[in-house]
Design an enzyme around this catalytic site. Structure first.
Site, PDB file in Angstrom:
ATOM      1  N   THR A  21      96.875  15.613  99.680  1.00 13.71           N
ATOM      2  CA  THR A  21      97.365  15.986 101.010  1.00 13.71           C
ATOM      3  C   THR A  21      96.303  15.430 102.006  1.00 13.71           C
ATOM      4  O   THR A  21      95.137  14.939 101.503  1.00 13.71           O
ATOM      5  CB  THR A  21      97.269  17.499 101.234  1.00 13.71           C
ATOM      6  OG1 THR A  21      97.979  18.431 100.456  1.00 13.71           O
ATOM      7  CG2 THR A  21      97.689  18.193 102.654  1.00 13.71           C
ATOM      8  N   GLN A  58     110.205  17.960  97.123  1.00 13.93           N
ATOM      9  CA  GLN A  58     110.226  18.395  95.917  1.00 13.93           C
ATOM     10  C   GLN A  58     110.156  20.098  96.168  1.00 13.93           C
ATOM     11  O   GLN A  58     110.233  20.560  97.120  1.00 13.93           O
ATOM     12  CB  GLN A  58     108.782  18.114  95.090  1.00 13.93           C
ATOM     13  CG  GLN A  58     108.459  16.788  94.947  1.00 13.93           C
ATOM     14  CD  GLN A  58     107.248  16.774  94.304  1.00 13.93           C
ATOM     15  OE1 GLN A  58     106.739  17.443  93.504  1.00 13.93           O
ATOM     16  NE2 GLN A  58     106.306  15.368  94.489  1.00 13.93           N
ATOM     17  N   ASP A  61     106.758  24.220  95.657  1.00 16.64           N
ATOM     18  CA  ASP A  61     106.223  25.593  96.007  1.00 16.64           C
ATOM     19  C   ASP A  61     107.208  26.743  96.057  1.00 16.64           C
ATOM     20  O   ASP A  61     106.634  27.712  96.458  1.00 16.64           O
ATOM     21  CB  ASP A  61     106.066  25.258  97.730  1.00 16.64           C
ATOM     22  CG  ASP A  61     104.727  24.693  97.874  1.00 16.64           C
ATOM     23  OD1 ASP A  61     103.665  24.614  97.151  1.00 16.64           O
ATOM     24  OD2 ASP A  61     104.546  23.758  98.987  1.00 16.64           O
ATOM     25  N   SER A  87     100.168  27.151 101.572  1.00 20.97           N
ATOM     26  CA  SER A  87      98.834  27.457 101.985  1.00 20.97           C
ATOM     27  C   SER A  87      98.351  26.353 103.150  1.00 20.97           C
ATOM     28  O   SER A  87      97.365  26.584 103.685  1.00 20.97           O
ATOM     29  CB  SER A  87      97.715  27.359 100.837  1.00 20.97           C
ATOM     30  OG  SER A  87      98.012  28.120 100.027  1.00 20.97           O
ATOM     31  N   GLY A 108      93.778  20.676 100.306  1.00 22.54           N
ATOM     32  CA  GLY A 108      93.295  21.386  99.267  1.00 22.54           C
ATOM     33  C   GLY A 108      94.129  22.332  98.736  1.00 22.54           C
ATOM     34  O   GLY A 108      93.820  23.443  97.859  1.00 22.54           O
ATOM     35  N   GLY A 109      95.488  22.191  98.609  1.00 22.75           N
ATOM     36  CA  GLY A 109      96.643  23.070  98.005  1.00 22.75           C
ATOM     37  C   GLY A 109      96.342  24.531  98.377  1.00 22.75           C
ATOM     38  O   GLY A 109      96.025  24.865  99.663  1.00 22.75           O
TER      39      GLY A 109
END
Length: 203
Positions: A21, A58, A61, A87, A108-109
């Site tokens: 990201t 995709q 999530d 997040s 950072g997911g």
């Protein structure tokens, strides 16, 4: 697997799937601000927009298994009208009069929330220059696990936390890439996380 009878021949898949990201902040001379996290899985997702939102490319999530083993529906199953968990949390900071005083965010997911919180506490709570706040070691608590920039914490801090049952282990998710600015003393205090590529430019 294989090629079904009658299927056309196709070339190799050339889909560009950059990892991770990115985040950026832009503030113009009139005080207009953008704090933007630029992924919906791939950069800008599918590259298509609907209703002002980029569409995901995709479904990672969402739960790819619609039910648990006992048949209980998954709360995060793919379905029309539902929002995937995410997040991503680009931040705009306003003062009590509603005036812009800052903007920041990070890739950072699932650790993005912790990275943003660390930066805000360091900069607003402790009064650190924004770069110093970004450079603080990360600590991400998820359930009973504590992932961290372990080498960034003094050994006395690590030992003290371990004595209280908090064992710091290396972070297993994407590292931070904080980027942003705060309006301080009549100028912008800009910063970019040294853990990733990125720069801060102010005028």
């Amino acid at each position: 697997f294989g090629t079904p009878a009658g299927a056309p021949r196709l070339g190799a898949d050339a889909t560009r799937e950059p990892a991770g990201t990115s985040h950026f902040v832009v503030v113009d001379a009139r005080g207009n601000a953008v704090s933007m996290t630029t992924t919906v899985e791939s950069l800008f997702g599918s590259g298509r927009m609907a209703g002002g939102f980029f569409l995901n490319n995709q479904l990672t999530d969402s739960s790819l298994v619609p039910t648990a083993a006992d048949g209980t529906p998954a709360a995060n199953a793919v379905a029309a009208g539902k929002r995937p968990r995410s997040s991503m949390s680009p931040v705009i900071v306003l003062d009590r009069e509603g005036r812009l005083v800052g903007a920041l965010g990070s890739p950072g997911g699932s650790s993005i929330l912790a990275y943003n919180a660390k930066a805000l506490i360091g900069a607003l709570g402790w009064g650190l220059p924004l770069q110093e706040a970004f450079d603080l070691p990360n600590l991400v608590a998820k359930g009973d696990g504590f992932g961290a920039d372990t080498e960034g914490f003094p050994s006395a801090v690590r030992d003290g936390m371990a004595a209280r049952g908090v064992v710091l282990r290396p972070n297993t998710t994407e590292t931070s890439g904080l980027h942003g600015g705060l309006w301080r003393d009549g100028r912008w205090d800009g910063a970019a996380d040294t853990r990733r590529e990125g720069v801060a430019r102010t005028q």
